[in-house]
Design an enzyme around this catalytic site. Structure first.
Site, PDB file in Angstrom:
ATOM      1  N   ASP A   1       3.266   6.340  -7.536  1.00 60.41           N
ATOM      2  CA  ASP A   1       4.526   6.069  -6.841  1.00 60.41           C
ATOM      3  C   ASP A   1       5.753   6.120  -7.741  1.00 60.41           C
ATOM      4  O   ASP A   1       6.881   6.092  -7.239  1.00 60.41           O
ATOM      5  CB  ASP A   1       4.466   4.691  -6.178  1.00 60.41           C
ATOM      6  CG  ASP A   1       3.512   4.693  -5.011  1.00 60.41           C
ATOM      7  OD1 ASP A   1       3.503   5.692  -4.289  1.00 60.41           O
ATOM      8  OD2 ASP A   1       2.774   3.718  -4.849  1.00 60.41           O
TER       9      ASP A   1
ATOM     10  N   HIS B   1      -1.906  -0.631 -11.650  1.00 52.53           N
ATOM     11  CA  HIS B   1      -2.771  -0.226 -10.547  1.00 52.53           C
ATOM     12  C   HIS B   1      -4.035  -1.067 -10.601  1.00 52.53           C
ATOM     13  O   HIS B   1      -4.513  -1.394 -11.686  1.00 52.53           O
ATOM     14  CB  HIS B   1      -3.126   1.267 -10.689  1.00 52.53           C
ATOM     15  CG  HIS B   1      -3.659   1.873  -9.433  1.00 52.53           C
ATOM     16  ND1 HIS B   1      -4.969   1.761  -9.059  1.00 52.53           N
ATOM     17  CD2 HIS B   1      -3.042   2.575  -8.453  1.00 52.53           C
ATOM     18  CE1 HIS B   1      -5.134   2.392  -7.906  1.00 52.53           C
ATOM     19  NE2 HIS B   1      -3.981   2.887  -7.518  1.00 52.53           N
TER      20      HIS B   1
ATOM     21  N   HIS C   1       0.848  -1.204   0.000  1.00 50.16           N
ATOM     22  CA  HIS C   1       0.000   0.000   0.000  1.00 50.16           C
ATOM     23  C   HIS C   1       0.884   1.254   0.000  1.00 50.16           C
ATOM     24  O   HIS C   1       1.155   1.815  -1.059  1.00 50.16           O
ATOM     25  CB  HIS C   1      -0.921  -0.076   1.208  1.00 50.16           C
ATOM     26  CG  HIS C   1      -2.039   0.909   1.216  1.00 50.16           C
ATOM     27  ND1 HIS C   1      -2.339   1.724   0.158  1.00 50.16           N
ATOM     28  CD2 HIS C   1      -2.963   1.216   2.173  1.00 50.16           C
ATOM     29  CE1 HIS C   1      -3.378   2.475   0.465  1.00 50.16           C
ATOM     30  NE2 HIS C   1      -3.779   2.181   1.689  1.00 50.16           N
TER      31      HIS C   1
HETATM   32  N1  ACO Z   1       5.197  -5.028 -13.835  1.00 47.22           N
HETATM   33  C1  ACO Z   1       5.074  -6.081 -14.671  1.00 47.22           C
HETATM   34  N2  ACO Z   1       3.927  -6.742 -14.866  1.00 47.22           N
HETATM   35  C2  ACO Z   1       2.860  -6.333 -14.163  1.00 47.22           C
HETATM   36  C3  ACO Z   1       2.907  -5.239 -13.267  1.00 47.22           C
HETATM   37  C4  ACO Z   1       4.127  -4.574 -13.125  1.00 47.22           C
HETATM   38  N3  ACO Z   1       4.269  -3.530 -12.306  1.00 47.22           N
HETATM   39  N4  ACO Z   1       1.692  -5.049 -12.722  1.00 47.22           N
HETATM   40  C5  ACO Z   1       0.898  -5.985 -13.242  1.00 47.22           C
HETATM   41  N5  ACO Z   1       1.594  -6.762 -14.114  1.00 47.22           N
HETATM   42  C6  ACO Z   1       1.079  -7.857 -14.949  1.00 47.22           C
HETATM   43  C7  ACO Z   1       0.811  -9.110 -14.102  1.00 47.22           C
HETATM   44  O1  ACO Z   1       1.927  -9.961 -14.081  1.00 47.22           O
HETATM   45  C8  ACO Z   1      -0.349  -9.695 -14.844  1.00 47.22           C
HETATM   46  O2  ACO Z   1       0.143 -10.310 -16.029  1.00 47.22           O
HETATM   47  P1  ACO Z   1      -0.483 -11.693 -16.563  1.00 47.22           P
HETATM   48  O3  ACO Z   1      -1.869 -11.319 -16.984  1.00 47.22           O
HETATM   49  O4  ACO Z   1       0.411 -12.096 -17.658  1.00 47.22           O
HETATM   50  O5  ACO Z   1      -0.466 -12.640 -15.391  1.00 47.22           O
HETATM   51  C9  ACO Z   1      -1.167  -8.487 -15.299  1.00 47.22           C
HETATM   52  O6  ACO Z   1      -0.204  -7.440 -15.432  1.00 47.22           O
HETATM   53  C10 ACO Z   1      -2.255  -8.084 -14.327  1.00 47.22           C
HETATM   54  O7  ACO Z   1      -1.673  -7.894 -13.053  1.00 47.22           O
HETATM   55  P2  ACO Z   1      -2.402  -8.101 -11.665  1.00 47.22           P
HETATM   56  O8  ACO Z   1      -1.395  -8.445 -10.624  1.00 47.22           O
HETATM   57  O9  ACO Z   1      -3.576  -9.023 -11.821  1.00 47.22           O
HETATM   58  O10 ACO Z   1      -2.974  -6.661 -11.397  1.00 47.22           O
HETATM   59  P3  ACO Z   1      -3.527  -6.137 -10.019  1.00 47.22           P
HETATM   60  O11 ACO Z   1      -4.598  -5.164 -10.334  1.00 47.22           O
HETATM   61  O12 ACO Z   1      -3.868  -7.237  -9.086  1.00 47.22           O
HETATM   62  O13 ACO Z   1      -2.255  -5.405  -9.395  1.00 47.22           O
HETATM   63  C11 ACO Z   1      -0.722  -3.795  -8.645  1.00 47.22           C
HETATM   64  C12 ACO Z   1      -2.098  -4.051  -9.252  1.00 47.22           C
HETATM   65  C13 ACO Z   1      -0.576  -4.555  -7.305  1.00 47.22           C
HETATM   66  C14 ACO Z   1      -0.565  -2.304  -8.344  1.00 47.22           C
HETATM   67  C15 ACO Z   1       0.364  -4.258  -9.653  1.00 47.22           C
HETATM   68  O14 ACO Z   1       0.217  -3.585 -10.875  1.00 47.22           O
HETATM   69  C16 ACO Z   1       1.776  -4.126  -9.108  1.00 47.22           C
HETATM   70  O15 ACO Z   1       2.261  -5.013  -8.393  1.00 47.22           O
HETATM   71  N6  ACO Z   1       2.474  -2.981  -9.431  1.00 47.22           N
HETATM   72  C17 ACO Z   1       3.802  -2.728  -8.916  1.00 47.22           C
HETATM   73  C18 ACO Z   1       3.707  -2.214  -7.489  1.00 47.22           C
HETATM   74  C19 ACO Z   1       3.210  -0.804  -7.413  1.00 47.22           C
HETATM   75  O16 ACO Z   1       3.670   0.082  -8.135  1.00 47.22           O
HETATM   76  N7  ACO Z   1       2.259  -0.559  -6.498  1.00 47.22           N
HETATM   77  C20 ACO Z   1       1.727   0.781  -6.242  1.00 47.22           C
HETATM   78  C21 ACO Z   1       0.303   0.884  -6.609  1.00 47.22           C
HETATM   79  S1  ACO Z   1      -0.273   2.549  -6.375  1.00 47.22           S
HETATM   80  C22 ACO Z   1      -0.610   2.697  -4.721  1.00 47.22           C
HETATM   81  O17 ACO Z   1      -0.864   1.745  -4.022  1.00 47.22           O
HETATM   82  C23 ACO Z   1      -0.613   4.035  -4.083  1.00 47.22           C
END
Ligand code: ACO
Length: 430
Positions: A364, A308, A268
């Site tokens: 972020d 996101h 988060h």
């Molecule tokens: N880098 C590479 N691949 C990614 C990323 C990423 N940052 N984020 C998602 N993906 C890919 C996943 O591997 C998945 O691929 P697939 O379909 O081949 O399996 C697809 O995109 C969907 O991803 P999910 O994990 O299902 O997306 P979710 O909505 O659950 O996750 C999250 C969102 C947690 C923010 C994710 O994008 C992530 O981990 N990002 C990096 C961490 C980050 O920057 N967090 C800050 C969020 S903003 C905040 O909280 C204030």
């Protein structure tokens, strides 16, 4: 004829049901009438992590993740970031409309004159170990702050609530700054009522020997804009914690401490720190393609600061933050990590892997670079997030308390444990 209902056939019994649809939603409790027999509890929904369940009706923050829209009380975040101040935005979130000149002056004055904390609280901070994480100190100190105001328990009195809201918004900067000073082993710097909210925080963090601290106006404005951008984001993990804990009618200090604890988690409030670690690990622009290759290879490496749960488009806050980053770098000099960040963004926005998955920079991606350039250590990043987010938490808390639909939060479960069995004395157990 179209009708705003959902027709359900229960194939277990052959019975049919009409469930009303309002605001694109059916009420989960309307499903309880669907039973196999009189002794059946009724149909429930299973939704871990609330992926598709609205837990409240809210008039505070609107997000359209596909279009990349974020609005507080109807006002686009871009306009607020450009024209408003954090304290005005906090007023907007808390009270529902922009303040008049007099209202704003009164609110600013009230917040300014509530920034001092009881001296005994310093003793609490002093009790922490020298290397205690400032977020742990913030959570504990906010909870302890409530003990200084026994009236805060009276959450049914709007005036008492309003007083605590002012106190919490005001004292957040003092507690956060004191937590920092304790970490770096410097004596606490007291609030200066001549300064703006953001400047006062900078004063309490960075003041050394000068008799009057004068913040750099670009830094003061940048921090204020970051506070505006982080003030609310509807029903995220920490806000849900605020509402759930507040629904037991505990005092707001305890509920804010719980919300801050939720924010502390790396999923988060900790992602911007991960961005800095990632950029540092990449080390140079020439290593960017290889890193992107690792992210795409499926070995579990993520491009931090990208993607996101809600935004499937450029996070509107990320655009504003990128601009702020350049303004800060004009004062501090460019971060050596900026070129790596820009190259990552350039490649990712063109690359099919990221385009197909709708992965765009989030809030972020650049905020950590700004905090770092301002000389905040990484441990302070979630604290910098928590300071403005209290205005969002408290707005949501106030809304929750006034909502006649709300009760104490109490989710259901699907019990998957052992069936009833008799207690076995210890000498008879295998
Ligand atoms: N880098 C590479 N691949 C990614 C990323 C990423 N940052 N984020 C998602 N993906 C890919 C996943 O591997 C998945 O691929 P697939 O379909 O081949 O399996 C697809 O995109 C969907 O991803 P999910 O994990 O299902 O997306 P979710 O909505 O659950 O996750 C999250 C969102 C947690 C923010 C994710 O994008 C992530 O981990 N990002 C990096 C961490 C980050 O920057 N967090 C800050 C969020 S903003 C905040 O909280 C204030």
């Amino acid at each position: 004829m179209a009708s705003d209902t959902l027709s359900i056939t229960d194939n277990r019994t052959g019975k049919k049901y009409e469930v009303p649809i309002a605001e694109g939603t059916i009420k989960a409790t309307d499903l309880r009438q669907i039973k196999t027999d009189a002794g059946d509890f009724g149909l429930m929904t299973y939704d871990p992590a609330f992926m598709n369940t609205a837990a409240c009706r809210s008039a505070i923050t609107f997000i359209d993740g596909d279009k990349g829209i974020l609005e507080y009380r109807g006002y686009p975040i871009e306009q607020l970031a450009e024209k408003s101040t954090y304290l005005e935005t906090a007023y907007l979130l808390l009270r529902g409309s922009l303040p008049s000149k007099d209202d704003l002056a009164r609110w600013k004055n009230d917040v300014t004159y509530h920034t001092f904390i009881n001296e005994n609280l310093k003793g609490l901070l002093d009790a922490f170990r020298y290397n205690a994480h400032p977020m742990g100190k913030l959570i504990s100190t906010v909870a302890a702050l409530g003990t200084f105001y026994p009236e805060a328990k009276n959450i049914t009195d709007p005036e008492v609530r309003a007083r605590q809201v002012t106190r919490i918004v005001a004292k957040m900067i003092t507690i956060a700054a004191f937590a920092y000073r304790h970490m770096v082993g410097q004596r606490y710097a007291y609030p200066d009522n001549d300064l703006s909210y953001a400047a006062n925080f900078l004063n309490m963090v960075f003041k050394t020997t000068e008799t009057k601290y004068k913040p750099n106006p670009a830094m003061e404005r940048a921090l204020d804009v970051l506070f505006i951008l982080h003030a609310d984001h509807e029903q995220n993990c920490s806000t849900s914690a605020m509402r759930a804990v507040g629904s037991s009618h505990v005092d707001p200090y305890s509920a804010v401490a719980a919300a801050a604890a939720a924010l502390y988690g790396p999923l988060h409030g900790g992602a911007n720190e991960e961005v800095i670690r990632m950029l540092t690990e990449i080390g140079s622009v020439k290593n960017v393609p290889a890193f992107i290759g690792r992210v795409k290879s499926g070995e579990g490496v993520r491009l931090m600061g990208f993607g996101h749960r809600v935004y499937k488009n450029y996070d509107p806050r990320a655009k504003i933050i990128k601009k702020v980053a350049y303004e800060v770098f004009e004062v501090t000099g460019k971060s050596p990590l900026l070129d790596i960040a820009l190259e990552l963004e350039r490649i990712a926005l063109e690359d099919e892997y990221f385009v197909k998955r709708k992965l765009y920079p989030n809030v972020d991606f650049y905020s950590g670079l700004i905090y770092q350039a301002m000389k905040f250590p990484m441990d302070m990043f979630p604290v910098l997030f928590a300071i403005p987010r209290v205005s969002g938490w408290l707005s949501q808390w106030e809304e929750m308390l006034q909502d006649p639909d709300q009760k104490i939060a109490r989710p259901r479960q699907i019990f998957v444990g052992a069936a009833r069995r008799d207690y076995t004395p210890i000498d008879k157990r295998p």
